[in-house]
Design a protein around this motif. Structure first.
Motif, PDB file in Angstrom:
ATOM      1  N   ASP A 188       0.830  -1.213   0.000  1.00 41.11           N
ATOM      2  CA  ASP A 188       0.000   0.000   0.000  1.00 41.11           C
ATOM      3  C   ASP A 188       0.860   1.256   0.000  1.00 41.11           C
ATOM      4  O   ASP A 188       0.579   2.213  -0.722  1.00 41.11           O
ATOM      5  N   GLU A 189       1.902   1.241   0.823  1.00 37.75           N
ATOM      6  CA  GLU A 189       2.800   2.400   0.913  1.00 37.75           C
ATOM      7  C   GLU A 189       3.508   2.630  -0.428  1.00 37.75           C
ATOM      8  O   GLU A 189       3.620   3.764  -0.897  1.00 37.75           O
ATOM      9  N   LEU A 190       3.958   1.547  -1.044  1.00 33.72           N
ATOM     10  CA  LEU A 190       4.648   1.654  -2.330  1.00 33.72           C
ATOM     11  C   LEU A 190       3.701   2.145  -3.422  1.00 33.72           C
ATOM     12  O   LEU A 190       4.046   3.030  -4.206  1.00 33.72           O
ATOM     13  N   GLN A 191       2.488   1.597  -3.472  1.00 34.81           N
ATOM     14  CA  GLN A 191       1.513   2.012  -4.489  1.00 34.81           C
ATOM     15  C   GLN A 191       1.148   3.485  -4.334  1.00 34.81           C
ATOM     16  O   GLN A 191       0.999   4.204  -5.328  1.00 34.81           O
ATOM     17  N   LYS A 192       1.022   3.948  -3.091  1.00 35.40           N
ATOM     18  CA  LYS A 192       0.709   5.357  -2.837  1.00 35.40           C
ATOM     19  C   LYS A 192       1.849   6.250  -3.326  1.00 35.40           C
ATOM     20  O   LYS A 192       1.619   7.280  -3.973  1.00 35.40           O
ATOM     21  N   LEU A 193       3.089   5.847  -3.034  1.00 40.87           N
ATOM     22  CA  LEU A 193       4.241   6.632  -3.468  1.00 40.87           C
ATOM     23  C   LEU A 193       4.309   6.692  -4.998  1.00 40.87           C
ATOM     24  O   LEU A 193       4.523   7.754  -5.576  1.00 40.87           O
ATOM     25  N   ILE A 194       4.087   5.563  -5.665  1.00 41.48           N
ATOM     26  CA  ILE A 194       4.111   5.531  -7.134  1.00 41.48           C
ATOM     27  C   ILE A 194       3.021   6.433  -7.698  1.00 41.48           C
ATOM     28  O   ILE A 194       3.273   7.224  -8.614  1.00 41.48           O
ATOM     29  N   GLU A 199       5.362  -2.849 -10.408  1.00 41.04           N
ATOM     30  CA  GLU A 199       4.570  -2.363  -9.263  1.00 41.04           C
ATOM     31  C   GLU A 199       4.108  -3.477  -8.339  1.00 41.04           C
ATOM     32  O   GLU A 199       3.770  -3.234  -7.187  1.00 41.04           O
ATOM     33  N   ASN A 200       4.102  -4.723  -8.833  1.00 39.77           N
ATOM     34  CA  ASN A 200       3.719  -5.876  -8.004  1.00 39.77           C
ATOM     35  C   ASN A 200       4.935  -6.595  -7.426  1.00 39.77           C
ATOM     36  O   ASN A 200       4.821  -7.692  -6.914  1.00 39.77           O
ATOM     37  N   ARG A 201       6.116  -5.953  -7.560  1.00 40.33           N
ATOM     38  CA  ARG A 201       7.399  -6.465  -7.068  1.00 40.33           C
ATOM     39  C   ARG A 201       7.834  -7.733  -7.808  1.00 40.33           C
ATOM     40  O   ARG A 201       8.626  -8.514  -7.287  1.00 40.33           O
TER      41      ARG A 201
END
Length: 195
Positions: free
Chosen positions: A27-33, A128-130
């Motif tokens: 969630d944190e990564l998706q928000k940053l992107i 985005e899904n690592r």
């Protein structure tokens, strides 16, 4: 959230960025992107690296469509734009005969210079899904990726121009570093917090 763009002169732009840890929440990564895309579009950019928003991590986003649509070389094959996030990228290969193009940078407003880059690249990165991917890109999209990848290595496009050209723009760069820059987006200058 729209971030201010970090201006030339801030040490974060000259540091090699650190890998994003595997345990960072999705969630944190998706928000940053999402925020990086919003910031990039707000500033009318085609790429944005995390150091340009003050985060020394290995992440950049691109949308090369405006660059491929504006390509006026009628002899070149048509090129589709690419919109993508690159997490923890590693440049595997750059190849082909170097070609010049006048580049600019959101962190260095008002300055554009011819930069020579190779036209073909292979890059390994997490999406985005690592998920780890290895892909090849060419032309303007490869150039945008190379420019943003350089940011993660602490390299600016002004580092790739001749000593003569650097001398010519030296005073402009000094003014930007001191906060004397005109841009139609918010900027953050070294030594000025909360701007």
């Amino acid at each position: 959230m729209i971030y201010p763009i970090v201006a030339y002169g801030d040490p974060v732009l000259k540091a090699r960025a650190k890998d994003i840890p595997a345990d960072l929440s999705a969630d944190e990564l998706q928000k940053l992107i999402a925020d990086m895309y919003d910031t990039m579009y707000y500033a009318h950019g085609v790429g944005l690296a995390a150091p340009q928003i003050g985060k020394s991590i290995r992440l950049f986003v691109i949308d090369s469509a405006p660059m491929t649509e504006d390509d006026e070389d009628d002899d070149a094959p048509a090129e589709a734009g690419v919109k993508r996030a690159f997490i923890n990228p590693v440049m595997v290969k750059e190849s082909g005969e170097e070609w010049p193009f006048e580049e600019g940078c959101l962190s260095i407003p008002g300055i554009r210079e011819r930069v020579f880059r190779q036209p073909d690249i292979i890059i390994r990165y997490e999406d985005e899904n690592r998920q780890v991917r290895e892909e090849g890109f060419s032309g303007m999209t490869a150039r945008v990726i190379q420019h943003e990848y350089d940011h993660l290595e602490g390299v600016l496009f002004t580092d790739k121009i001749s000593a003569f050209k650097k001398q010519i723009i030296k005073s402009k760069l000094a003014r930007i570093a001191k906060g004397d820059a005109k841009a139609d987006y918010r900027m953050r200058f070294a030594g000025q917090r909360g701007r």
